[in-house]
Design an enzyme around this catalytic site. Structure first.
Site, short mmCIF file in Angstrom:
data_model
loop_
_atom_site.label_atom_id
_atom_site.label_comp_id
_atom_site.label_asym_id
_atom_site.label_seq_id
_atom_site.Cartn_x
_atom_site.Cartn_y
_atom_site.Cartn_z
N ASP A 11 0.84 -1.20 0.00
CA ASP A 11 0.00 0.00 0.00
C ASP A 11 0.87 1.26 0.00
O ASP A 11 0.35 2.37 -0.11
CB ASP A 11 -1.01 -0.01 1.15
CG ASP A 11 -0.37 -0.05 2.52
OD1 ASP A 11 0.87 -0.18 2.60
OD2 ASP A 11 -1.11 0.06 3.53
N SER A 12 2.20 1.08 0.05
CA SER A 12 3.12 2.21 -0.18
C SER A 12 2.84 2.82 -1.56
O SER A 12 3.29 3.94 -1.83
CB SER A 12 4.58 1.76 -0.08
OG SER A 12 4.81 0.65 -0.92
N ASP B 223 -1.03 -6.15 -0.26
CA ASP B 223 -1.35 -5.54 1.03
C ASP B 223 -2.84 -5.35 1.21
O ASP B 223 -3.53 -4.91 0.27
CB ASP B 223 -0.71 -4.14 1.09
CG ASP B 223 0.46 -4.09 2.05
OD1 ASP B 223 0.56 -4.95 2.94
OD2 ASP B 223 1.29 -3.17 1.89
N LYS C 139 -0.85 -9.46 2.92
CA LYS C 139 -0.10 -8.95 4.08
C LYS C 139 -0.99 -8.00 4.84
O LYS C 139 -1.72 -7.21 4.23
CB LYS C 139 1.18 -8.24 3.62
CG LYS C 139 1.93 -7.58 4.79
CD LYS C 139 3.32 -7.13 4.42
CE LYS C 139 3.38 -5.78 3.72
NZ LYS C 139 2.78 -4.66 4.47
N GLU D 248 -1.07 -5.43 8.57
CA GLU D 248 -0.30 -4.85 9.66
C GLU D 248 -0.97 -5.16 11.01
O GLU D 248 -2.19 -5.07 11.12
CB GLU D 248 -0.22 -3.33 9.48
CG GLU D 248 0.48 -2.92 8.19
CD GLU D 248 0.60 -1.41 8.03
OE1 GLU D 248 0.28 -0.65 8.96
OE2 GLU D 248 1.03 -0.99 6.93
N GLU E 245 9.42 -3.99 10.42
CA GLU E 245 9.76 -2.66 9.87
C GLU E 245 10.15 -1.71 11.00
O GLU E 245 9.45 -1.62 12.03
CB GLU E 245 8.56 -2.10 9.10
CG GLU E 245 8.82 -0.71 8.56
CD GLU E 245 7.85 -0.24 7.49
OE1 GLU E 245 6.94 -1.00 7.12
OE2 GLU E 245 8.02 0.90 7.01
O1 KIV Z 1 3.55 -1.10 1.56
C1 KIV Z 1 4.72 -1.48 1.54
O2 KIV Z 1 5.48 -1.23 0.61
C2 KIV Z 1 5.22 -2.22 2.70
C3 KIV Z 1 6.69 -2.45 2.78
C4 KIV Z 1 7.34 -1.19 3.17
C5 KIV Z 1 7.03 -3.57 3.68
O3 KIV Z 1 4.47 -2.61 3.53
#
Ligand code: KIV
Length: 283
Positions: free
Chosen positions: A53-54, A92, A121, A123, A190
């Site tokens: 989600d970056s 994500d 993934k 959090e 992280e």
């Molecule tokens: O969203 C993302 O790119 C991430 C990485 C920084 C691990 O969660």
């Protein structure tokens, strides 16, 4: 530099990633958000492509990852999947697509899986256990994410290193053990001190993938645009820039602008003739 072995390399699965810890092979992961970046990452031989989600910050220009929606994730995931990567593709779960309930977590994970993700993934530690267990019960592999979890930026009061001090370190260690017990195949760590990265890595049977968590993790992940020099914010301490792609692209576009203004582009060779037999003539 190309990696010919990537042409025929076997497909990476969650099993491959789990087994890499015992085989003492460090896991390599980068983010990708579209077809070309997924192709290039895969041709470079990475093990895991993270549709993170970056993307909200590095591609869509948001201030944080909070505004990213599931539709945006799905849109970018589909482009990555079209590259047919040999690397494992993990997507994500964005903010509020899983925190609200186990049911939402399963339904939204399913949406990403139907669009080609091979794992999701999310959090959070023990507080997200119900969601993680429900997703796993639907046979969807889960990559955990602990430490400086960007979706909690406002709760943390900024992007601050997490797990400093014994109490905070113990809490993160407990979270990691709980995620392993639940059945996560790996955990992203992280923004934690390198000593804690080592402690958690040694305590777990599943691999850790670090980003700003020191060299002792079982693997490393970086945001692609940080790694290639195409992000515009001040890079974090852990970012190593392997290229200045931003400069290369800006210089190329500047040269194009100068050529167009000066009438140097297009040349005769870059133009079509009225008749295919006769080359075009200079005006
Ligand atoms: O969203 C993302 O790119 C991430 C990485 C920084 C691990 O969660």
């Amino acid at each position: 530099m190309t990696n010919d072995s990537t042409v025929t390399r076997p497909k990476v699965t969650v099993r491959t990633i789990r087994d890499m810890k015992a085989e003492r092979v460090r896991i390599v992961s980068v983010t990708a958000y579209d077809y070309p970046s997924a192709r290039l990452a895969d041709e470079a031989g990475v093990d895991l492509i993270l549709v993170g989600d970056s993307l909200g910050m590095v591609v869509l220009g948001y201030e944080s990852t909070i505004p990213v929606t599931l539709s945006e994730m799905a849109h970018h995931l589909k482009a990555v999947v079209r590259a047919q990567p040999r690397a494992l593709v993990v997507a994500d779960l964005p903010f509020l697509s899983f925190q609200t309930s186990a049911e939402d977590a399963v339904r939204n994970s399913g949406r990403l899986m139907k669009r080609g993700a091979e794992a999701v993934k999310l959090e959070g530690g023990r507080r997200m256990l119900l969601q993680i267990e429900a997703i796993l019960a639907a046979d969807i592999p889960v990559l955990g994410h602990l430490g400086l979890t960007p979706q909690s930026v406002h709760q943390f009061g900024g992007y601050r290193v997490q797990g400093r001090g014994r109490e905070a370190a113990d809490a993160l260690l407990e979270d990691a053990l709980a995620l392993e017990r639940a059945g996560c195949f790996s955990i992203v760590l992280e923004g934690v001190p390198l000593e804690l990265g080592r402690e958690i890595t040694e305590a777990l049977k599943i691999p850790t993938i670090g980003i700003g968590a020191g060299v002792h993790c079982d693997g490393q992940v970086l945001v692609l645009h940080d790694l290639i020099g195409m992000s515009f914010s001040k890079p974090a301490r852990f970012v190593r820039r392997y290229a200045e792609a931003g400069d290369i692209i800006r210089n190329a576009i500047t040269a194009f602008r100068e050529d167009v203004r000066a009438g140097r582009y297009p040349s005769i060779e870059e133009s079509y003739a009225a008749s295919p037999e006769k080359p075009a003539k200079k005006p």
